[in-house]
Each structure stands twice: as structure tokens, then as C-alpha cells.
Motif scaffolding. Structure first.
Motif, PDB file in Angstrom:
ATOM      1  N   LEU A  67     -30.568  77.618  22.932  1.00 33.64           N
ATOM      2  CA  LEU A  67     -30.893  76.677  23.055  1.00 33.64           C
ATOM      3  C   LEU A  67     -32.079  75.466  23.453  1.00 33.64           C
ATOM      4  O   LEU A  67     -33.081  74.628  22.351  1.00 33.64           O
ATOM      5  CB  LEU A  67     -29.255  75.753  23.676  1.00 33.64           C
ATOM      6  N   GLY A  68     -32.342  76.536  24.127  1.00 31.06           N
ATOM      7  CA  GLY A  68     -34.058  75.986  24.826  1.00 31.06           C
ATOM      8  C   GLY A  68     -34.691  76.229  23.151  1.00 31.06           C
ATOM      9  O   GLY A  68     -35.620  74.669  23.463  1.00 31.06           O
ATOM     10  N   THR A  69     -35.205  77.086  22.629  1.00 29.48           N
ATOM     11  CA  THR A  69     -35.724  77.497  21.419  1.00 29.48           C
ATOM     12  C   THR A  69     -35.883  76.271  20.774  1.00 29.48           C
ATOM     13  O   THR A  69     -36.413  75.837  19.861  1.00 29.48           O
ATOM     14  CB  THR A  69     -35.302  78.583  21.363  1.00 29.48           C
ATOM     15  N   TRP A  70     -34.155  76.309  20.447  1.00 27.48           N
ATOM     16  CA  TRP A  70     -34.181  75.229  19.219  1.00 27.48           C
ATOM     17  C   TRP A  70     -34.490  73.455  19.751  1.00 27.48           C
ATOM     18  O   TRP A  70     -35.029  73.220  18.902  1.00 27.48           O
ATOM     19  CB  TRP A  70     -32.126  75.261  19.219  1.00 27.48           C
ATOM     20  N   ARG A  71     -34.406  72.924  20.983  1.00 27.25           N
ATOM     21  CA  ARG A  71     -34.603  72.055  21.717  1.00 27.25           C
ATOM     22  C   ARG A  71     -36.525  71.723  20.942  1.00 27.25           C
ATOM     23  O   ARG A  71     -36.863  70.809  20.923  1.00 27.25           O
ATOM     24  CB  ARG A  71     -34.936  71.871  22.297  1.00 27.25           C
ATOM     25  N   ASN A  72     -37.053  73.334  21.356  1.00 31.13           N
ATOM     26  CA  ASN A  72     -38.527  73.341  21.264  1.00 31.13           C
ATOM     27  C   ASN A  72     -38.710  73.292  20.341  1.00 31.13           C
ATOM     28  O   ASN A  72     -40.352  72.955  19.828  1.00 31.13           O
ATOM     29  CB  ASN A  72     -38.896  74.028  22.425  1.00 31.13           C
ATOM     30  N   THR A  73     -38.581  73.595  18.851  1.00 34.35           N
ATOM     31  CA  THR A  73     -38.858  73.925  17.813  1.00 34.35           C
ATOM     32  C   THR A  73     -38.104  73.101  16.710  1.00 34.35           C
ATOM     33  O   THR A  73     -38.985  73.200  15.738  1.00 34.35           O
ATOM     34  CB  THR A  73     -38.944  75.426  17.571  1.00 34.35           C
ATOM     35  N   GLN A  74     -36.193  72.717  16.664  1.00 31.27           N
ATOM     36  CA  GLN A  74     -35.743  72.663  15.360  1.00 31.27           C
ATOM     37  C   GLN A  74     -35.316  70.971  15.953  1.00 31.27           C
ATOM     38  O   GLN A  74     -35.219  70.121  15.080  1.00 31.27           O
ATOM     39  CB  GLN A  74     -34.664  73.200  15.533  1.00 31.27           C
ATOM     40  N   TYR A  75     -35.632  70.384  17.054  1.00 35.43           N
ATOM     41  CA  TYR A  75     -34.654  69.132  17.539  1.00 35.43           C
ATOM     42  C   TYR A  75     -35.052  68.290  17.009  1.00 35.43           C
ATOM     43  O   TYR A  75     -37.292  68.085  17.457  1.00 35.43           O
ATOM     44  CB  TYR A  75     -34.306  69.274  18.667  1.00 35.43           C
ATOM     45  N   THR A  76     -35.637  67.466  15.956  1.00 33.67           N
ATOM     46  CA  THR A  76     -36.084  66.267  15.246  1.00 33.67           C
ATOM     47  C   THR A  76     -35.505  64.757  16.224  1.00 33.67           C
ATOM     48  O   THR A  76     -36.671  64.145  15.440  1.00 33.67           O
ATOM     49  CB  THR A  76     -35.780  66.634  13.988  1.00 33.67           C
ATOM     50  N   GLY A  77     -34.560  64.755  16.914  1.00 31.36           N
ATOM     51  CA  GLY A  77     -34.514  63.132  17.807  1.00 31.36           C
ATOM     52  C   GLY A  77     -34.943  62.802  18.368  1.00 31.36           C
ATOM     53  O   GLY A  77     -36.321  63.645  18.825  1.00 31.36           O
ATOM     54  N   ALA A  78     -35.234  61.733  18.935  1.00 30.16           N
ATOM     55  CA  ALA A  78     -36.236  60.784  19.748  1.00 30.16           C
ATOM     56  C   ALA A  78     -36.085  60.991  21.639  1.00 30.16           C
ATOM     57  O   ALA A  78     -36.124  60.576  21.695  1.00 30.16           O
ATOM     58  CB  ALA A  78     -36.857  60.006  19.267  1.00 30.16           C
ATOM     59  N   PHE A  79     -34.184  60.776  20.911  1.00 30.97           N
ATOM     60  CA  PHE A  79     -33.791  60.830  22.355  1.00 30.97           C
ATOM     61  C   PHE A  79     -34.105  61.855  23.474  1.00 30.97           C
ATOM     62  O   PHE A  79     -34.478  62.908  23.483  1.00 30.97           O
ATOM     63  CB  PHE A  79     -32.191  61.240  21.891  1.00 30.97           C
ATOM     64  N   SER A  80     -34.205  61.723  24.250  1.00 30.70           N
ATOM     65  CA  SER A  80     -34.531  62.276  25.990  1.00 30.70           C
ATOM     66  C   SER A  80     -33.379  63.523  26.156  1.00 30.70           C
ATOM     67  O   SER A  80     -34.416  64.483  27.669  1.00 30.70           O
ATOM     68  CB  SER A  80     -35.330  61.221  26.751  1.00 30.70           C
ATOM     69  N   ILE A  81     -32.650  63.049  26.090  1.00 31.15           N
ATOM     70  CA  ILE A  81     -31.464  63.626  26.773  1.00 31.15           C
ATOM     71  C   ILE A  81     -30.619  64.792  25.775  1.00 31.15           C
ATOM     72  O   ILE A  81     -29.258  64.248  25.472  1.00 31.15           O
ATOM     73  CB  ILE A  81     -31.228  63.273  27.481  1.00 31.15           C
ATOM     74  N   PRO A  82     -31.400  65.337  24.934  1.00 32.85           N
ATOM     75  CA  PRO A  82     -30.908  65.934  23.177  1.00 32.85           C
ATOM     76  C   PRO A  82     -29.317  67.168  23.970  1.00 32.85           C
ATOM     77  O   PRO A  82     -28.542  67.729  23.279  1.00 32.85           O
ATOM     78  CB  PRO A  82     -32.046  67.015  23.215  1.00 32.85           C
ATOM     79  N   MET A  83     -29.702  67.976  25.445  1.00 30.34           N
ATOM     80  CA  MET A  83     -28.641  68.380  25.684  1.00 30.34           C
ATOM     81  C   MET A  83     -28.822  67.881  27.136  1.00 30.34           C
ATOM     82  O   MET A  83     -29.271  67.517  27.810  1.00 30.34           O
ATOM     83  CB  MET A  83     -29.580  70.212  25.819  1.00 30.34           C
ATOM     84  N   ILE A  84     -26.869  68.340  27.295  1.00 28.83           N
ATOM     85  CA  ILE A  84     -26.428  68.071  28.764  1.00 28.83           C
ATOM     86  C   ILE A  84     -25.748  69.471  29.070  1.00 28.83           C
ATOM     87  O   ILE A  84     -24.597  70.080  28.244  1.00 28.83           O
ATOM     88  CB  ILE A  84     -25.493  66.695  28.541  1.00 28.83           C
ATOM     89  N   ASP A  85     -26.045  69.699  30.244  1.00 27.89           N
ATOM     90  CA  ASP A  85     -25.390  71.053  31.189  1.00 27.89           C
ATOM     91  C   ASP A  85     -24.180  70.831  31.540  1.00 27.89           C
ATOM     92  O   ASP A  85     -24.577  70.332  33.154  1.00 27.89           O
ATOM     93  CB  ASP A  85     -26.295  72.349  31.175  1.00 27.89           C
ATOM     94  N   ILE A  86     -22.853  71.180  31.640  1.00 27.43           N
ATOM     95  CA  ILE A  86     -21.417  70.430  32.428  1.00 27.43           C
ATOM     96  C   ILE A  86     -21.519  71.495  32.670  1.00 27.43           C
ATOM     97  O   ILE A  86     -20.616  72.288  32.566  1.00 27.43           O
ATOM     98  CB  ILE A  86     -20.360  69.864  31.975  1.00 27.43           C
ATOM     99  N   GLU A  87     -22.214  72.096  33.722  1.00 31.39           N
ATOM    100  CA  GLU A  87     -21.498  73.500  34.871  1.00 31.39           C
ATOM    101  C   GLU A  87     -22.403  73.298  36.471  1.00 31.39           C
ATOM    102  O   GLU A  87     -22.638  72.738  36.415  1.00 31.39           O
ATOM    103  CB  GLU A  87     -22.792  75.026  34.130  1.00 31.39           C
ATOM    104  N   SER A  88     -22.158  74.630  36.819  1.00 33.87           N
ATOM    105  CA  SER A  88     -22.877  74.242  37.909  1.00 33.87           C
ATOM    106  C   SER A  88     -24.112  74.479  38.763  1.00 33.87           C
ATOM    107  O   SER A  88     -24.290  74.162  39.840  1.00 33.87           O
ATOM    108  CB  SER A  88     -21.329  75.098  39.173  1.00 33.87           C
ATOM    109  N   ARG A  89     -24.936  75.979  37.971  1.00 33.50           N
ATOM    110  CA  ARG A  89     -25.475  75.847  37.731  1.00 33.50           C
ATOM    111  C   ARG A  89     -26.512  76.227  35.933  1.00 33.50           C
ATOM    112  O   ARG A  89     -25.380  76.138  35.013  1.00 33.50           O
ATOM    113  CB  ARG A  89     -26.004  77.317  38.336  1.00 33.50           C
ATOM    114  N   ARG A  90     -27.999  75.994  35.857  1.00 33.58           N
ATOM    115  CA  ARG A  90     -27.984  75.837  34.515  1.00 33.58           C
ATOM    116  C   ARG A  90     -27.966  77.127  33.209  1.00 33.58           C
ATOM    117  O   ARG A  90     -27.559  78.301  33.872  1.00 33.58           O
ATOM    118  CB  ARG A  90     -29.528  75.951  34.803  1.00 33.58           C
ATOM    119  N   ASN A  91     -27.077  76.913  32.560  1.00 30.78           N
ATOM    120  CA  ASN A  91     -26.791  78.581  31.902  1.00 30.78           C
ATOM    121  C   ASN A  91     -28.051  78.457  30.903  1.00 30.78           C
ATOM    122  O   ASN A  91     -28.935  78.305  30.439  1.00 30.78           O
ATOM    123  CB  ASN A  91     -25.689  77.902  30.542  1.00 30.78           C
TER     124      ASN A  91
END
Length: 434
Positions: free
Chosen positions: A148-172
Motif C-alpha cells: 500500500l505504501g508503494t501504491w500510494r507513492n506510484t499509483q495514487y492520483t488524487g490530490a487529498f493529503s490523507i489517502p490512507m488511514i490506519d486504524i490500529e495500535s501501530r503502523r501496519n
């Protein structure tokens, strides 16, 4: 512990990537804010990922209960046909009776079941297998980048600054390589300031007030480094304001399961995600988890193969997912949301003598939502080669569907992009998404 960005992380880039939206205090109406958030996020497709930690026993979720080899292999843990929920008329597959919620989703066409999920040369270590699912690369020895980090960096085309949110106690680890806010309580997502003493708390309040005031002061063009620092601080403050404010008026329209603290935790996490989706957050990916699936002992009751710990576990995630989707449907917000559910591996064909099962290979995964073309995908592992075995507890059913075909389908058909730029190769797509 919820993730709280430090000032050093803010200055290093932090969450400040993408365009800045107006502060919520600027007087925008809720409708206008929702429209701007959704527009910044790009197309309206949203992916929610639910990870089942511990290695869920797929044979205790859906299995050919009438198969003689299944009954022989599972022994006292075998679910009787009379207690299973038939997947469809004439099908050899049956749901665990605690999974009536998934039976209902399947019957209305909103659930795709991916059978025999795994990968080549499977690793039965929890940590190593989770790394492989996180990277999408079964040859990687470390998690240098998440899928998902790779998808964010190479494929995400939106302009929103928070394209992903992790609802966990630590980063996945799926997000490695890209900035993502991590929290389970929106109110706790804030700058980390020292509050250990009365003097520190006073300083913290003063420092927070300075930060809030400084990011709101207009800046004229100047030094490039200073501009970067200012923009990062402004963006982070804006993102934090969105995280703390968007969706706070949300009220669930269904009753979520809450029979125990673990179920309540999962329900709360899914309701938090629902609040952001119905509030128009514009994020494309949400991630959460639930655990307890490492069932080496007491998976079932010695007197009842459909009772015990596993019944609680499978009933929990299936009923919470259905409540979440029903909630979105009631809010008229479910058409563009899917939930992908996975576990790092399955369990052995036979029990281990402790009313439990040890680590195995092939598992099940699920993709649920109104946008899904429901049905069975991939091939259920063939049980016939093991008809005459005498050591079922040593047998791991081989995978038949590479989990990256599911990832590839979700990328290409839902959140957008080319999966070959995210995953290490080209994988056949499954037909579960239009």
C-alpha cells in the motif's frame, strides 16, 4: 499506543504531502466540506482492509462438510453437515453456523470468497508470512516497502493529503514507505508534547497555541527551505484538524455486535471508519485488524465441534463486517466501499490432539460490499489425495490461488492503478470486481 506526529516528523515531511484543504474553522458547511474532501480524494472507490491476525482456520469457516476425507481428517473437530450452513443449493461447501452473517451477505451477492489463498514456498512463521503479505513479495527478506505504501507513492492520483488511514495500535507494514496516520481514537491524534509535569503541561499548552497561531499566518514567497517547513506545518495542522473533526456527527444506523471487549473494539474501529466514509473524508484506504486466530488449543469444545473459541472468532469478524456494510447501506454510502479480509495462513488439515490446529498453508480470504460480484473464486484445495492418510495433523493443504491475484484485482479494478507497478510481476485478475 496511538501515533502522534512529532515536530521533527512534521519538518521532515510528516503528513504534509498533497494539497491543503481549508481549516474547518473557515466556515464551510458540512455539505461543502464533504464535497471538497471527496473531490480531492479523486474517484469515490474506497478499500477497507481487515486483517485476521494469527492464521485463521479456513476449514472451520467454510468446508465440504459432507466429504468423507474432511470428516476423517478433522475427527472430533469435524462440523456435522446437519449443523453447517450450505453455501448455496447443491453446493458441497458449508459455512460454520456462527457465520450466518457471511451466509446472508453471500446470498444477497455481496460477498466474494477467495479459496485456497496462499503463495509459493509458504512460510509458516507468523512474522515472516505477515511480512510477505505486507510487501506482496514472497522473496523479500525484509519489509523495505509495503504494497500500500508503494501504491500510494506510484499509483495514487488524487490530490487529498490523507489517502490512507490506519486504524490500529501501530503502523501496519503494508504502509511502509509512505506516511500514514495511525490511531484508534481520533481525539488522541495530535502533536506529541511533554505533559509529564505541571510545568511541562503549561509549556505544552503554550507551545500548542504557538503552533496553531503560526500555521494560520499568511506567508509571502521567500526562502525555499522556509517555505517547505511552513507548508509542512500548515498541512499537518490541516490534516490533524480533518482527522479530529470529519465525521463527528456520525450516528450508526444499525446495532454493531458488542458481546465482549474484543468484539466491541473491532466494532468501534469499523464505526470510526464508517464515520469518515459517511463524512466524506476522501481517503481511499482504511486498515484495521483483529486477532486471536492462533488456535493451537481449545479451538472447539471437546463436546461440541461448533462451540468454543473458533465459533466466537469467526462469528465476531463476520457479524461486524456485515453490520459495517449494512450501516453504510443505510447511510446510502456503501456502493463504492469494499472490505477485504485476510489472514497470514491457514491451519493443518487435522487437529493436533489439543482440540486445536497447527500452522498450515492454504486459507480463505473474502471481499465484501455492494460493488462486489459475489461468488466463489479460485479453487478449493483438492482433498482426495489425502483420503488414506494416517497423519492428518501433519498435512498442510496446498494453496491454489496466489493472494497477489486478489491484491491485483483490488488495485486494477477498485482503488486504481497498475498492479505490475506495485507487485513483483503480473498476476491473473479475479472476476469479483467489475
Amino acid at each position: 499506543m496511538s501515533y502522534k506526529p512529532t515536530r521533527r516528523e512534521v519538518l521532515a515531511g510528516g503528513l504534509g504531502a498533497g494539497v491543503s484543504l481549508p481549516f474547518l474553522s473557515s466556515g464551510l458547511s458540512a455539505l461543502r466540506m464533504r464535497e471538497e474532501l471527496q473531490a480531492a480524494g479523486g474517484a469515490g472507490k474506497t478499500l477497507v482492509v481487515l486483517q485476521l491476525r494469527g492464521g485463521c482456520d479456513a476449514l472451520h469457516c467454510m468446508a465440504p462438510l459432507g466429504d468423507s476425507t474432511y470428516q476423517k481428517a478433522r475427527g472430533s473437530m469435524a462440523i456435522p453437515v446437519s449443523k453447517g450452513l450450505q453455501v448455496s443449493s447443491g453446493s458441497s461447501q458449508y459455512w460454520h453456523p456462527a457465520m450466518s452473517a457471511f451466509r446472508d451477505l453471500y446470498n444477497r451477492g455481496d460477498l466474494a470468497v477467495v479459496q485456497g489463498v496462499g503463495y509459493p514456498k509458504p512460510n509458516l512463521s507468523h512474522f515472516r508470512s505477515e511480512d510477505i503479505w505486507a510487501t506482496g513479495d514472497n522473496l523479500a527478506t525484509t519489509v523495505a516497502k509495503g504494497w500500500l505504501g508503494t501504491w500510494r507513492n506510484t499509483q495514487y492520483t488524487g490530490a487529498f493529503s490523507i489517502p490512507m488511514i490506519d486504524i490500529e495500535s501501530r503502523r501496519n507494514d503494508s504502509f511502509v514507505g509512505a506516511a500514514v496516520p495511525v490511531f484508534t481514537n481520533r481525539a488522541s491524534f495530535q502533536y506529541f508534547l511533554d505533559t509529564s509535569t505541571a510545568a511541562a503541561r503549561m509549556d505544552a499548552n503554550y507551545e500548542r497555541a504557538l503552533l496553531d497561531a503560526n500555521v494560520k499566518v499568511p506567508r509571502t514567497p521567500g526562502d525555499a527551505n522556509l517555505t517547505f517547513v511552513t507548508d509542512a506545518a500548515q498541512q499537518t495542522a490541516s490534516d490533524m484538524s480533518l482527522i479530529q473533526t470529519v465525521g463527528t456527527s456520525y450516528v450508526p444506523k444499525v446495532t454493531y455486535p458488542s458481546q465482549d471487549s474484543t468484539t466491541t473494539r473491532l466494532s468501534n474501529n469499523m464505526q470510526l471508519i464508517a464515520s469518515y466514509i459517511t463524512g466524506g473524508m476522501g481517503s481511499k484506504v482504511y486498515y484495521t485488524d483483529t486477532g486471536g486466530f492462533d488456535s493451537h488449543a481449545n479451538e472447539v469444545l471437546s463436546s461440541d465441534p461448533v462451540g468454543g473459541n473458533m465459533a466466537t472468532l469467526v462469528g465476531r469478524f463476520s457479524s461486524v463486517v456485515k453490520a459495517f456494510l449494512d450501516d453504510l447501506k443505510a447511510h446510502n454510502a456503501g456502493q463504492d466501499v469494499i472490505v477485504m479480509i485476510w489472514s497470514e495462513f491457514g491451519r493443518r488439515f487435522g487437529p493436533n490432539g489439543n482440540n486445536g490446529t497447527d500452522h498450515g498453508q492454504a486459507g480463505l480470504a473474502y471481499v465484501a460490499g455492494e460493488g462486489v460480484t459475489g461468488g466463489l473464486y479460485g479453487k478449493y484445495p483438492d482433498l482426495s489425495p489425502y483420503a488414506n492418510s494416517t497423519s492428518y495433523n501433519k498435512i498442510s493443504l496446498p494453496y491454489t490461488t496466489d493472494f497477489r491475484s486478489m491484491y491485483a484485482t483490488v488495485i486494477d479494478k477498485w482503488i486504481g492503478g497498475d498492479h505490475t507497478k506495485v507487485l513483483p510481476g503480473k498476476f491473473p485478475l479475479l472476476g469479483m470486481l467489475p
